[in-house]
Structures are given as structure tokens and as C-alpha cells.
Scaffold this motif. Structure first.
Motif, PDB file in Angstrom:
ATOM      1  N   ALA A  48      -9.714   3.466   0.645  1.00 24.20           N
ATOM      2  CA  ALA A  48      -8.671   4.217  -0.321  1.00 24.20           C
ATOM      3  C   ALA A  48      -8.209   2.779  -0.933  1.00 24.20           C
ATOM      4  CB  ALA A  48      -7.581   4.921   0.456  1.00 24.20           C
ATOM      5  N   LEU A  49      -7.788   1.709  -0.282  1.00 27.27           N
ATOM      6  CA  LEU A  49      -7.307   0.513  -1.301  1.00 27.27           C
ATOM      7  C   LEU A  49      -8.334  -0.118  -1.890  1.00 27.27           C
ATOM      8  CD1 LEU A  49      -4.932  -1.261  -1.669  1.00 27.27           C
ATOM      9  CD2 LEU A  49      -5.790  -2.597   0.498  1.00 27.27           C
ATOM     10  N   ALA A  50      -9.623  -0.141  -1.576  1.00 26.95           N
ATOM     11  CA  ALA A  50     -10.758  -0.603  -2.290  1.00 26.95           C
ATOM     12  C   ALA A  50     -11.104   0.297  -3.436  1.00 26.95           C
ATOM     13  CB  ALA A  50     -12.270  -0.542  -1.340  1.00 26.95           C
ATOM     14  N   ASN A  51     -10.953   1.644  -3.426  1.00 30.95           N
ATOM     15  CA  ASN A  51     -11.208   2.434  -4.419  1.00 30.95           C
ATOM     16  C   ASN A  51     -10.131   2.393  -5.401  1.00 30.95           C
ATOM     17  OD1 ASN A  51     -13.456   3.674  -3.293  1.00 30.95           O
ATOM     18  ND2 ASN A  51     -12.413   5.421  -2.505  1.00 30.95           N
ATOM     19  N   PHE A  52      -8.950   1.969  -5.119  1.00 30.62           N
ATOM     20  CA  PHE A  52      -8.096   1.745  -6.010  1.00 30.62           C
ATOM     21  C   PHE A  52      -8.058   0.443  -6.611  1.00 30.62           C
ATOM     22  CE2 PHE A  52      -3.761  -0.197  -6.859  1.00 30.62           C
ATOM     23  CZ  PHE A  52      -3.151   0.584  -8.041  1.00 30.62           C
ATOM     24  N   ALA A  53      -8.507  -0.628  -6.131  1.00 32.51           N
ATOM     25  CA  ALA A  53      -8.651  -1.963  -6.687  1.00 32.51           C
ATOM     26  C   ALA A  53      -9.883  -1.791  -7.828  1.00 32.51           C
ATOM     27  CB  ALA A  53      -8.971  -3.017  -5.690  1.00 32.51           C
ATOM     28  N   GLU A  54     -10.918  -0.983  -7.434  1.00 28.30           N
ATOM     29  CA  GLU A  54     -12.105  -0.863  -8.245  1.00 28.30           C
ATOM     30  C   GLU A  54     -11.791  -0.116  -9.640  1.00 28.30           C
ATOM     31  OE1 GLU A  54     -16.417   1.368  -8.326  1.00 28.30           O
ATOM     32  OE2 GLU A  54     -15.431   0.961  -6.386  1.00 28.30           O
ATOM     33  N   ALA A  55     -10.809   1.007  -9.220  1.00 23.69           N
ATOM     34  CA  ALA A  55     -10.295   1.858 -10.600  1.00 23.69           C
ATOM     35  C   ALA A  55      -9.445   1.063 -11.336  1.00 23.69           C
ATOM     36  CB  ALA A  55      -9.360   3.081 -10.066  1.00 23.69           C
ATOM     37  N   PHE A  71      -7.865   6.086 -12.151  1.00 24.04           N
ATOM     38  CA  PHE A  71      -6.701   4.863 -11.524  1.00 24.04           C
ATOM     39  C   PHE A  71      -5.748   5.817 -10.930  1.00 24.04           C
ATOM     40  CE2 PHE A  71      -2.808   2.761 -12.523  1.00 24.04           C
ATOM     41  CZ  PHE A  71      -3.049   1.577 -11.743  1.00 24.04           C
ATOM     42  N   PHE A  72      -5.159   6.738 -11.802  1.00 24.48           N
ATOM     43  CA  PHE A  72      -3.872   7.605 -11.034  1.00 24.48           C
ATOM     44  C   PHE A  72      -4.371   8.191 -10.112  1.00 24.48           C
ATOM     45  CE2 PHE A  72      -1.918   6.247 -15.024  1.00 24.48           C
ATOM     46  CZ  PHE A  72      -0.546   5.387 -14.466  1.00 24.48           C
ATOM     47  N   SER A  73      -5.407   8.898  -9.983  1.00 21.76           N
ATOM     48  CA  SER A  73      -6.059   9.653  -8.792  1.00 21.76           C
ATOM     49  C   SER A  73      -6.122   8.751  -7.613  1.00 21.76           C
ATOM     50  CB  SER A  73      -7.118  10.218  -9.237  1.00 21.76           C
ATOM     51  OG  SER A  73      -7.777  10.819  -7.983  1.00 21.76           O
ATOM     52  N   SER A  74      -6.650   7.661  -7.710  1.00 22.74           N
ATOM     53  CA  SER A  74      -6.824   6.868  -6.402  1.00 22.74           C
ATOM     54  C   SER A  74      -5.391   6.156  -6.098  1.00 22.74           C
ATOM     55  CB  SER A  74      -7.669   5.482  -6.712  1.00 22.74           C
ATOM     56  OG  SER A  74      -7.035   4.866  -7.973  1.00 22.74           O
ATOM     57  N   TYR A  76      -2.631   7.938  -6.277  1.00 23.02           N
ATOM     58  CA  TYR A  76      -1.941   8.837  -5.507  1.00 23.02           C
ATOM     59  C   TYR A  76      -2.681   8.980  -4.081  1.00 23.02           C
ATOM     60  CZ  TYR A  76       1.051  10.439  -9.313  1.00 23.02           C
ATOM     61  OH  TYR A  76       2.061  10.297 -10.318  1.00 23.02           O
ATOM     62  N   SER A  77      -3.967   8.793  -4.024  1.00 23.92           N
ATOM     63  CA  SER A  77      -4.662   8.983  -2.746  1.00 23.92           C
ATOM     64  C   SER A  77      -4.062   8.019  -1.997  1.00 23.92           C
ATOM     65  CB  SER A  77      -6.088   8.767  -3.064  1.00 23.92           C
ATOM     66  OG  SER A  77      -6.344   7.511  -3.044  1.00 23.92           O
ATOM     67  N   LEU A  78      -3.569   6.570  -2.161  1.00 23.66           N
ATOM     68  CA  LEU A  78      -2.939   5.580  -1.408  1.00 23.66           C
ATOM     69  C   LEU A  78      -1.771   6.425  -0.650  1.00 23.66           C
ATOM     70  CD1 LEU A  78      -2.945   2.527  -3.639  1.00 23.66           C
ATOM     71  CD2 LEU A  78      -4.601   3.162  -1.699  1.00 23.66           C
ATOM     72  N   LEU A  79      -1.085   7.269  -1.005  1.00 25.94           N
ATOM     73  CA  LEU A  79       0.240   7.733  -0.261  1.00 25.94           C
ATOM     74  C   LEU A  79      -0.353   8.265   0.922  1.00 25.94           C
ATOM     75  CD1 LEU A  79       2.273   9.370  -3.529  1.00 25.94           C
ATOM     76  CD2 LEU A  79       2.729   7.112  -2.149  1.00 25.94           C
ATOM     77  N   LEU A  80      -1.591   8.895   1.018  1.00 19.94           N
ATOM     78  CA  LEU A  80      -1.806   9.487   2.064  1.00 19.94           C
ATOM     79  C   LEU A  80      -2.102   8.480   3.428  1.00 19.94           C
ATOM     80  CD1 LEU A  80      -4.819  11.539   0.772  1.00 19.94           C
ATOM     81  CD2 LEU A  80      -2.520  12.289   1.320  1.00 19.94           C
ATOM     82  N   TYR A  81      -2.326   7.415   3.084  1.00 22.93           N
ATOM     83  CA  TYR A  81      -2.580   6.088   4.083  1.00 22.93           C
ATOM     84  C   TYR A  81      -1.538   5.121   4.330  1.00 22.93           C
ATOM     85  CZ  TYR A  81      -7.185   8.574   3.787  1.00 22.93           C
ATOM     86  OH  TYR A  81      -8.115   9.306   3.721  1.00 22.93           O
ATOM     87  N   PHE A  82      -0.823   4.723   3.162  1.00 24.73           N
ATOM     88  CA  PHE A  82       0.126   3.856   3.189  1.00 24.73           C
ATOM     89  C   PHE A  82       1.457   4.026   3.299  1.00 24.73           C
ATOM     90  CE2 PHE A  82      -4.127   1.989   1.763  1.00 24.73           C
ATOM     91  CZ  PHE A  82      -4.042   0.841   2.512  1.00 24.73           C
ATOM     92  N   GLU A  83       2.476   3.090   3.602  1.00 21.21           N
ATOM     93  CA  GLU A  83       3.863   3.318   3.391  1.00 21.21           C
ATOM     94  C   GLU A  83       4.150   2.629   2.144  1.00 21.21           C
ATOM     95  OE1 GLU A  83       6.195   1.866   6.856  1.00 21.21           O
ATOM     96  OE2 GLU A  83       4.520   3.063   8.303  1.00 21.21           O
ATOM     97  N   LYS A 108       0.613  -6.346  -7.620  1.00 23.34           N
ATOM     98  CA  LYS A 108       1.610  -6.522  -6.427  1.00 23.34           C
ATOM     99  C   LYS A 108       1.138  -5.455  -5.386  1.00 23.34           C
ATOM    100  CE  LYS A 108       5.956  -6.916  -7.435  1.00 23.34           C
ATOM    101  NZ  LYS A 108       7.235  -6.972  -8.388  1.00 23.34           N
ATOM    102  N   LEU A 109       1.021  -4.221  -5.865  1.00 22.37           N
ATOM    103  CA  LEU A 109       0.944  -3.072  -4.725  1.00 22.37           C
ATOM    104  C   LEU A 109      -0.539  -3.361  -4.072  1.00 22.37           C
ATOM    105  CD1 LEU A 109       1.698  -0.537  -3.986  1.00 22.37           C
ATOM    106  CD2 LEU A 109       0.148   0.838  -5.605  1.00 22.37           C
ATOM    107  N   ILE A 110      -1.464  -3.964  -4.665  1.00 17.97           N
ATOM    108  CA  ILE A 110      -2.631  -4.272  -3.850  1.00 17.97           C
ATOM    109  C   ILE A 110      -2.256  -5.421  -2.639  1.00 17.97           C
ATOM    110  CG2 ILE A 110      -4.918  -5.319  -3.641  1.00 17.97           C
ATOM    111  CD1 ILE A 110      -5.470  -3.656  -6.517  1.00 17.97           C
ATOM    112  N   ILE A 111      -1.706  -6.394  -3.069  1.00 24.67           N
ATOM    113  CA  ILE A 111      -1.185  -7.290  -2.286  1.00 24.67           C
ATOM    114  C   ILE A 111      -0.301  -6.846  -1.137  1.00 24.67           C
ATOM    115  CG2 ILE A 111       0.173  -9.531  -2.013  1.00 24.67           C
ATOM    116  CD1 ILE A 111      -1.034 -10.333  -4.772  1.00 24.67           C
ATOM    117  N   GLU A 112       0.622  -6.141  -1.465  1.00 22.08           N
ATOM    118  CA  GLU A 112       1.388  -5.569  -0.245  1.00 22.08           C
ATOM    119  C   GLU A 112       0.781  -4.704   0.754  1.00 22.08           C
ATOM    120  OE1 GLU A 112       4.606  -6.133   0.886  1.00 22.08           O
ATOM    121  OE2 GLU A 112       4.420  -7.747  -0.802  1.00 22.08           O
TER     122      GLU A 112
END
Length: 120
Positions: A48-55, A71-74, A76-83, A108-112
Motif C-alpha cells: 500500500a505504501l509502495a503504491n502510494f509512493a508510485e502514484a 493518487f487519492f485512491s492510494s 485512502y487505501s493507506l487508512l486501512l493499514y496505517f495509523e 512527509k506522510l511517506i516518511i512517517e
């Protein structure tokens, strides 16, 4: 009726020799299933994080509607796995029109989020 102690001990040992491996196998299988589920969850988080970074990269390269949608789809998918802090997430979504802030906050989000992934 007299019970012979040697026969009783022999029967108990025989039963324990038969039952013990079965119990150990059941416990081991349950543990392996739990470990596989944890491993699959961690793999899904990384994906999910890799897909977000790619998007994010594609959206940064060419700001098109299709790339924005991915981009926005990926995101929102981060919400499933991350705090993710909801105020930060809302700020990121609301900065949709200002791409400079959007890209800065996304980085900043990717780093966190990469800190939340368990590395082996």
C-alpha cells in the motif's frame, strides 16, 4: 481384581506417545497460521505504501485527472493499514488544489508511514 502397575504405566506411556505429537502438531499449525497472517498483513502494508509512493510520483510528473484519481485512491487505501492523524490526513486532502503543499505533505506522510512498517 488386581491392577498390575507395569501394565498401567505401559498403557499411559503408549497413549501419551500417540497423543503428544498430535497436540504438538495442532499447536504448531495454529502458530504458523498466525505468523503467516501477520506476514501477509505486513506485506500488504508495504504494498500500500509502495503504491502510494508510485502514484505520488506519477501525479507529480503529470498532473492529470487520471493520475489524481489514482493518487487519492492510494491515499485512502493507506487508512486501512496505517495509523494516520486525521487532521494531517484532512489537511492533505484539502490541499488538493495547491500541488506544492500536497507534494510536500505527501513526502512527509511517506516518511512517517515508513516508520510504521516492521522490517525484518
Amino acid at each position: 481384581m488386581k491392577i498390575d502397575l507395569t501394565i498401567t504405566i505401559t498403557v499411559i506411556l503408549a497413549l501419551s506417545a500417540i497423543i503428544s505429537p498430535i497436540i504438538v502438531a495442532i499447536i504448531n499449525n495454529r502458530f504458523q497460521i498466525k505468523m503467516k497472517q501477520i506476514e501477509n498483513y505486513d506485506l500488504a502494508k508495504r504494498d500500500a505504501l509502495a503504491n502510494f509512493a508510485e502514484a505520488l510520483g506519477k501525479y507529480k510528473a503529470s498532473v492529470t485527472f487520471k493520475d489524481e484519481e489514482i493518487f487519492f485512491s492510494s491515499l485512502y487505501s493507506l487508512l486501512l493499514y496505517f495509523e494516520i492523524d486525521t487532521t494531517f490526513f484532512t489537511k492533505l486532502v484539502e490541499s488538493k488544489d495547491d500541488t506544492e503543499i500536497l507534494f510536500f505533505e505527501s513526502n512527509k506522510l511517506i516518511i512517517e508511514l515508513s516508520k510504521q512498517i516492521k522490517y525484518k
